[in-house]
Design an enzyme around this catalytic site. Sequence first.
Site, PDB file in Angstrom:
ATOM      1  N   GLU A  25       0.831  -1.210   0.000  1.00 16.64           N
ATOM      2  CA  GLU A  25       0.000   0.000   0.000  1.00 16.64           C
ATOM      3  C   GLU A  25       0.861   1.253   0.000  1.00 16.64           C
ATOM      4  O   GLU A  25       2.056   1.213   0.288  1.00 16.64           O
ATOM      5  CB  GLU A  25      -0.932   0.006   1.205  1.00 16.64           C
ATOM      6  CG  GLU A  25      -0.218   0.070   2.539  1.00 16.64           C
ATOM      7  CD  GLU A  25      -1.041   0.742   3.619  1.00 16.64           C
ATOM      8  OE1 GLU A  25      -1.447   1.892   3.410  1.00 16.64           O
ATOM      9  OE2 GLU A  25      -1.244   0.125   4.680  1.00 16.64           O
ATOM     10  N   LYS A 163      -4.694  -2.364  14.009  1.00 11.69           N
ATOM     11  CA  LYS A 163      -4.030  -1.292  14.742  1.00 11.69           C
ATOM     12  C   LYS A 163      -4.536  -1.241  16.191  1.00 11.69           C
ATOM     13  O   LYS A 163      -5.724  -1.391  16.457  1.00 11.69           O
ATOM     14  CB  LYS A 163      -4.259   0.036  14.032  1.00 11.69           C
ATOM     15  CG  LYS A 163      -3.624   0.076  12.641  1.00 11.69           C
ATOM     16  CD  LYS A 163      -3.841   1.397  11.962  1.00 11.69           C
ATOM     17  CE  LYS A 163      -3.134   1.447  10.605  1.00 11.69           C
ATOM     18  NZ  LYS A 163      -3.774   0.626   9.581  1.00 11.69           N
TER      19      LYS A 163
END
Length: 308
Positions: A25, A163
């Site tokens: 990404e 996360k």
Amino acid sequence: MKYLLSYTPEVREALDRNRPVVALESTIISHGMPYPENLRTAREVEEIVRSQGAVPATIAVIGGRCKVGLTDEELELLATSPEAVKVSLRDLPVVLARKSLGATTVATTATIAAAAGIDVFVTGGIGGVHRKSPGDPAQMWDVSADLTVLGRTDITVVCAGAKSVLDIGATLEVLETLGVTVLGYRTDRFPGFYTRDTGFGVDARVDTPEEAAAVIHARQQTMLPGGVLVVNPVPEEHAMDPDEVERHIADALKAMAAEGVTGKAVTPYLLARLKEVTGGRALQTNIALVKHNALVGAQIAVALKAGK
């Protein structure tokens, strides 16, 4: 989508010859790390992928095209330009139409990678279900498009879990509902990006790239919608203390609520706060886990091609 794809010669040749390719990404470059650490890390991650016998394909949106593989000049542009837009799925048509510079999120990168015929995608950590802000019980349930894409896209995502700023339990519940297979790479526990154990388990453990590839191949044979999530804990020497991380996240959530931060600005805000309050240790952990994921992801991509 395929008509909007543009490849570097290296990636195009690898795909044509059925060689292993690993998607990467670009939001982590433009919004996840400061300059010059972002550019240096992007280059090093690509070299790690090559060292394992795979070809890196960093994905971004440039000049109205979905770029599959970037030149070094394009990597530098993403690392230095303040105009780079964070592109989730809903933003993709706008960024393409306006020919803006776009850095792709997990959801968008996975979508473009799958359209290009890439099996494995490496990132730092996926998005998920956001925690509610303190004192706001009526807050809407904020769910990342990353989860929706994982539930419908035939791709394997290698990451260090979700996360730490997210609601991990709720995130895993959504993944289960969507039918995503969650594999722990040399672990029975679900990691939390900066930390190695969130207190939650995984669907199954795999200890080698070949084991992971066998499960991925079996899923592909079933023709089930959706993909596989391989969670690879940050190396122990770079992991942060879970109690410390939780304390910093609680403080950051209060500050975020006070400042009125919402939507796609939430995760970058929280990660930036963590980097600030840890004196840069969070950034070093971030860099270490991304490199480790690139190593494991490339090995899995090679094993997957070898097993077919």
